[in-house]
Motif scaffolding. Structure first.
Motif, PDB file in Angstrom:
ATOM      1  N   PRO A   1     -19.019 -44.152 -31.127  1.00 53.21           N
ATOM      2  CA  PRO A   1     -17.845 -43.915 -30.281  1.00 53.21           C
ATOM      3  C   PRO A   1     -17.340 -45.210 -29.636  1.00 53.21           C
ATOM      4  N   LEU A   2     -16.033 -45.280 -29.444  1.00 48.16           N
ATOM      5  CA  LEU A   2     -15.385 -46.475 -28.899  1.00 48.16           C
ATOM      6  C   LEU A   2     -14.729 -46.162 -27.567  1.00 48.16           C
ATOM      7  N   LEU A   3     -15.065 -46.937 -26.545  1.00 48.94           N
ATOM      8  CA  LEU A   3     -14.443 -46.871 -25.227  1.00 48.94           C
ATOM      9  C   LEU A   3     -13.643 -48.149 -25.032  1.00 48.94           C
ATOM     10  N   VAL A   4     -12.383 -48.028 -24.599  1.00 50.59           N
ATOM     11  CA  VAL A   4     -11.511 -49.198 -24.409  1.00 50.59           C
ATOM     12  C   VAL A   4     -11.058 -49.246 -22.956  1.00 50.59           C
ATOM     13  N   THR A   5     -11.323 -50.360 -22.299  1.00 50.14           N
ATOM     14  CA  THR A   5     -10.883 -50.582 -20.919  1.00 50.14           C
ATOM     15  C   THR A   5      -9.847 -51.694 -20.901  1.00 50.14           C
ATOM     16  N   GLU A   6      -8.728 -51.450 -20.243  1.00 51.85           N
ATOM     17  CA  GLU A   6      -7.689 -52.478 -20.109  1.00 51.85           C
ATOM     18  C   GLU A   6      -7.263 -52.586 -18.649  1.00 51.85           C
ATOM     19  N   TYR A   7      -7.587 -53.720 -18.042  1.00 48.94           N
ATOM     20  CA  TYR A   7      -7.102 -53.998 -16.697  1.00 48.94           C
ATOM     21  C   TYR A   7      -5.813 -54.819 -16.750  1.00 48.94           C
ATOM     22  N   GLY A   8      -5.610 -55.548 -17.815  1.00 41.62           N
ATOM     23  CA  GLY A   8      -4.337 -56.166 -18.130  1.00 41.62           C
ATOM     24  C   GLY A   8      -4.015 -55.756 -19.554  1.00 41.62           C
TER      25      GLY A   8
ATOM     26  N   GLY B   1      -6.786 -49.645 -16.051  1.00 44.69           N
ATOM     27  CA  GLY B   1      -7.136 -49.981 -14.682  1.00 44.69           C
ATOM     28  C   GLY B   1      -6.103 -49.568 -13.663  1.00 44.69           C
ATOM     29  N   ASN B   2      -4.921 -49.157 -14.134  1.00 45.89           N
ATOM     30  CA  ASN B   2      -3.858 -48.775 -13.217  1.00 45.89           C
ATOM     31  C   ASN B   2      -2.789 -48.016 -13.996  1.00 45.89           C
ATOM     32  N   ALA B   3      -1.830 -47.449 -13.258  1.00 47.45           N
ATOM     33  CA  ALA B   3      -0.779 -46.649 -13.896  1.00 47.45           C
ATOM     34  C   ALA B   3       0.123 -47.502 -14.771  1.00 47.45           C
ATOM     35  N   HIS B   4       0.296 -48.779 -14.410  1.00 46.08           N
ATOM     36  CA  HIS B   4       1.116 -49.677 -15.217  1.00 46.08           C
ATOM     37  C   HIS B   4       0.534 -49.818 -16.624  1.00 46.08           C
ATOM     38  N   ALA B   5      -0.770 -50.072 -16.723  1.00 45.43           N
ATOM     39  CA  ALA B   5      -1.424 -50.160 -18.030  1.00 45.43           C
ATOM     40  C   ALA B   5      -1.409 -48.811 -18.743  1.00 45.43           C
ATOM     41  N   ARG B   6      -1.554 -47.753 -17.990  1.00 42.29           N
ATOM     42  CA  ARG B   6      -1.545 -46.407 -18.585  1.00 42.29           C
ATOM     43  C   ARG B   6      -0.208 -46.110 -19.253  1.00 42.29           C
ATOM     44  N   ARG B   7       0.899 -46.493 -18.609  1.00 43.49           N
ATOM     45  CA  ARG B   7       2.221 -46.251 -19.203  1.00 43.49           C
ATOM     46  C   ARG B   7       2.369 -47.014 -20.514  1.00 43.49           C
ATOM     47  N   TRP B   8       1.891 -48.261 -20.569  1.00 42.95           N
ATOM     48  CA  TRP B   8       1.945 -49.022 -21.806  1.00 42.95           C
ATOM     49  C   TRP B   8       1.168 -48.308 -22.907  1.00 42.95           C
TER      50      TRP B   8
ATOM     51  N   ALA C   1      -4.711 -36.891 -23.010  1.00 46.16           N
ATOM     52  CA  ALA C   1      -5.984 -36.207 -22.763  1.00 46.16           C
ATOM     53  C   ALA C   1      -7.161 -37.164 -22.817  1.00 46.16           C
ATOM     54  N   ARG C   2      -6.975 -38.327 -23.433  1.00 49.28           N
ATOM     55  CA  ARG C   2      -8.075 -39.298 -23.547  1.00 49.28           C
ATOM     56  C   ARG C   2      -7.847 -40.517 -22.656  1.00 49.28           C
ATOM     57  N   LEU C   3      -6.991 -40.369 -21.656  1.00 52.39           N
ATOM     58  CA  LEU C   3      -6.727 -41.438 -20.698  1.00 52.39           C
ATOM     59  C   LEU C   3      -7.353 -41.091 -19.362  1.00 52.39           C
ATOM     60  N   ARG C   4      -8.075 -42.053 -18.784  1.00 51.06           N
ATOM     61  CA  ARG C   4      -8.696 -41.836 -17.480  1.00 51.06           C
ATOM     62  C   ARG C   4      -8.639 -43.145 -16.697  1.00 51.06           C
ATOM     63  N   THR C   5      -7.882 -43.169 -15.637  1.00 48.56           N
ATOM     64  CA  THR C   5      -7.724 -44.393 -14.855  1.00 48.56           C
ATOM     65  C   THR C   5      -9.015 -44.719 -14.105  1.00 48.56           C
ATOM     66  N   VAL C   6      -9.486 -45.956 -14.298  1.00 50.34           N
ATOM     67  CA  VAL C   6     -10.655 -46.462 -13.564  1.00 50.34           C
ATOM     68  C   VAL C   6     -10.250 -47.794 -12.953  1.00 50.34           C
TER      69      VAL C   6
ATOM     70  N   GLU D   1     -12.132 -47.356  -0.388  1.00 53.89           N
ATOM     71  CA  GLU D   1     -12.270 -46.070  -1.070  1.00 53.89           C
ATOM     72  C   GLU D   1     -12.062 -46.194  -2.576  1.00 53.89           C
ATOM     73  N   LEU D   2     -11.136 -47.058  -2.994  1.00 54.48           N
ATOM     74  CA  LEU D   2     -10.699 -47.054  -4.390  1.00 54.48           C
ATOM     75  C   LEU D   2     -11.115 -48.259  -5.218  1.00 54.48           C
ATOM     76  N   PHE D   3     -11.337 -49.425  -4.600  1.00 53.39           N
ATOM     77  CA  PHE D   3     -11.412 -50.653  -5.384  1.00 53.39           C
ATOM     78  C   PHE D   3     -12.740 -51.410  -5.249  1.00 53.39           C
ATOM     79  N   THR D   4     -13.802 -50.728  -4.942  1.00 53.95           N
ATOM     80  CA  THR D   4     -15.095 -51.405  -4.799  1.00 53.95           C
ATOM     81  C   THR D   4     -15.873 -51.382  -6.112  1.00 53.95           C
ATOM     82  N   VAL D   5     -16.841 -52.261  -6.206  1.00 55.61           N
ATOM     83  CA  VAL D   5     -17.718 -52.285  -7.377  1.00 55.61           C
ATOM     84  C   VAL D   5     -18.453 -50.963  -7.523  1.00 55.61           C
ATOM     85  N   GLU D   6     -18.847 -50.367  -6.418  1.00 56.27           N
ATOM     86  CA  GLU D   6     -19.624 -49.131  -6.462  1.00 56.27           C
ATOM     87  C   GLU D   6     -18.848 -47.988  -7.118  1.00 56.27           C
TER      88      GLU D   6
END
Length: 577
Positions: free
Chosen positions: A246-253, A297-304, A313-318, A515-520
């Protein structure tokens, strides 16, 4: 579990945010084992050395995308044991000598599918919207199968055959108008760029055997985690194709957006830029379709990602995880900072639009004469940054001629240009602590790291509405249109004149960031995602980690059980339901 972490131009070599988030992920998920697969962009990056690696990193494999000719070789490095695995399999073959007649035919067929997928215009062929990406994918995987069975593709991709096939695709009915005018030099330039982008297809990363030093191929990974959807994700696509990983893709930019911007500023002919943009767009679309899960990493990347065909259904903002502890002392001291000082902190480049900031501050200064602006820049590294900084210094002297530092200075300079790490701002925390309001004037922005740091420091912010700024600020700061000095000035004045509002916004900003942007929170999200994805993929091998329960019991169930809805009929007769 064992994770194959895939990066391009980042970890374990980069020291910026692109490398730090991967380092925090690896260290924070210590029970899991990681194999690092890094594509490096230039010699300077590798020469700078690697970040110190934690013991749960089993091996490091590096392949350069910047070398010429057939030098794209793979190096594997175990836990401090030196280079382990060998060179790229099949590197340096000559087309027509390394390939027989059958292999040349297979190459031509696969490359034709890929080239026609790149050149075809979806708008001119509305009935083939799905067919065109599928043809591109067929060509991509055909080249991968060929490389795996018969060696690297370097010479083949730069051969006369490749140019001839590309020329035919550019001239075919339904091709993009922007590529129809491509000349032979344009096609040669594109195939050179394409060969570099497709080098991951030819690497020796796709084995299922583990070496004595702990190094192994992607066939041993339980999950591939790509740090972008560009070239870094290519090994993940092949691991899924060859082994079902399985492949997981993270994009912060957004990597595709970065390619578009880089191509626009490159000295390339219009048809070459069009071909490169089309290729990277098709590649991103295939990555988004094949990924088991995408974590923008954010709604901007999600829209792209959605525009490029990603399934919602396979998008989850982290959100990215950042170190909040280093800013705790500043954030808890509400009285710190000069109440008449605006601060700008970041990398000096045209996209930050310091010109608009200086014009805005001229208006602020006219209405509030005691106001000051501190421009605290990171040490200059990017080409052209020094020239842009000099231009901004010259503009400040023009806007404040009677106060500018120099032979005819009559008072303290209201605008100071400082370097982060210098005597005025030795640390990042002290830079944020110096002023009452933090300003961001960018015209282009992805995830605004500087604004999150300001929020950790409980600083009120004024920023332009670009990228993910509104999503990050969330009502805890003032947001104005970009390239509008008057609006920027009005917002700065509103906060400078109202200390109570500044403190309320700063406190709210700090609470939101914690609340939203910590390493934890970032680690908790990925910890759950890893287990979720593994539970959908049956175990293909016996674990070698020695960690009890490294694979959840659900992972032994064949099929994607986690995607099946639980119905009332299925629960009838079950006493526990």
């Amino acid at each position: 579990m064992r994770i194959g972490l895939l990066t391009e131009g980042g970890y374990p070599y980069a020291v910026g945010e692109s490398g730090l988030w991967c380092d925090r992920l690896v260290r924070g998920l210590a029970p899991h084992e990681f194999d690092l697969y890094a594509l490096s962009r230039d010699a300077r990056q590798e020469a700078g050395g690697r970040l110190p690696l934690p013991p749960n990193v089993r091996s490091v494999h590096t392949a350069p995308l910047w070398t010429a000719g057939d030098a794209g070789r793979t190096r594997g490095q175990g836990r401090g044991l030196g280079y382990g695995r060998g060179q790229e399999r099949g590197h340096g073959y000559a087309h027509g000598r390394g390939y027989g007649r059958r292999e040349r035919r297979l190459f031509e067929e696969a490359f034709r599918d890929l080239a026609e997928g790149v050149c075809a215009d979806d708008a001119l062929r509305p009935g083939a919207v799905q067919e065109i990406p599928e043809r591109f994918a067929a060509g991509l995987y055909g080249l991968a199968d060929l490389a795996r069975a018969h060696g690297g593709l370097t010479a083949a991709l730069r051969s006369e055959t490749a140019v001839r096939v590309l020329e035919s695709a550019c001239r075919a009915p339904g091709a993009r108008r922007s590529v129809a005018a491509a000349t032979v030099p344009d096609q040669l330039a594109f195939t050179e760029q394409l060969e570099r982008a497709l080098r991951p297809l030819s690497l020796d990363w796709y084995g299922e055997e583990e070496g004595p030093d702990g190094a192994g191929g992607l066939g041993l990974a339980d999950l591939c985690h790509a740090a972008s959807a560009g070239a870094a994700a290519l090994p993940g696509l092949l691991a899924k194709r060859f082994f079902g990983t399985p492949l997981l893709v993270t994009e912060y930019g957004v990597q595709l957006r970065a390619h578009y911007l880089a191509a626009a500023g490159a000295p390339l002919a219009t048809p070459v830029r069009a071909l490169l943009a089309a290729f990277h767009g098709r590649l991103a679309g295939e990555v988004y379709r094949q990924a088991a899960l995408l974590t923008p990493g954010n709604a901007h990347a999600r829209r792209w990602q959605e525009r490029c065909g990603a399934d919602r259904a396979r998008l989850r903002t982290v959100h990215p995880g950042m170190d909040a502890e280093r800013f705790a002392e500043v954030g808890e001291n509400e009285e710190s900072g000069d109440p008449a000082t605006l601060s700008w902190i970041g990398r000096v480049e045209p996209a930050k639009d310091l010109v608009a900031l200086l014009h805005a501050f001229a208006e602020v200064r006219r209405q509030q004469p005691d106001a000051r602006l501190r421009i605290i820049a990171a040490p200059v590294r990017e080409p052209g940054a020094a020239a842009y900084l000099a231009h901004c210094r010259g503009l400040a002297e023009q806007l404040f001629p009677d106060e500018a530092a120099g032979a005819h200075a009559v008072g303290e300079n209201p605008v100071s240009f400082e370097e982060l790490g210098g005597p005025e701002a030795p640390t990042l925390e002290e830079a944020y602590a110096a002023g009452a309001v933090v300003v961001s004037s960018s015209v282009v922005e992805g995830f605004p790291v500087g604004l999150v740091e300001a929020m950790f420091c409980a600083r009120a912010t004024v920023s332009t509405d670009v990228g993910a700024v509104v999503e990050v600020i969330g009502g805890t700061g003032l947001v104005v249109p970009p390239r509008n000095p008057k609006a920027l000035a009005d917002a700065c004045l509103a906060l400078l004149r109202d200390p109570g509002r500044r403190h309320r916004l700063g406190a709210a900003a700090r609470a939101r960031a914690l609340e939203l942007f910590t390493v934890e929170q970032n680690l908790a999200a990925f910890r759950g995602i890893y287990l979720e994805l593994l539970s959908r993929s049956p175990v293909r091998r016996r674990t070698t980690s020695g960690v009890p329960f490294a694979h959840p019991a659900e992972s032994h169930v064949p099929g994607s059980w986690a995607d099946q809805p639980v119905t009332a009929a299925a629960c009838q007769g079950d006493p526990d339901v």
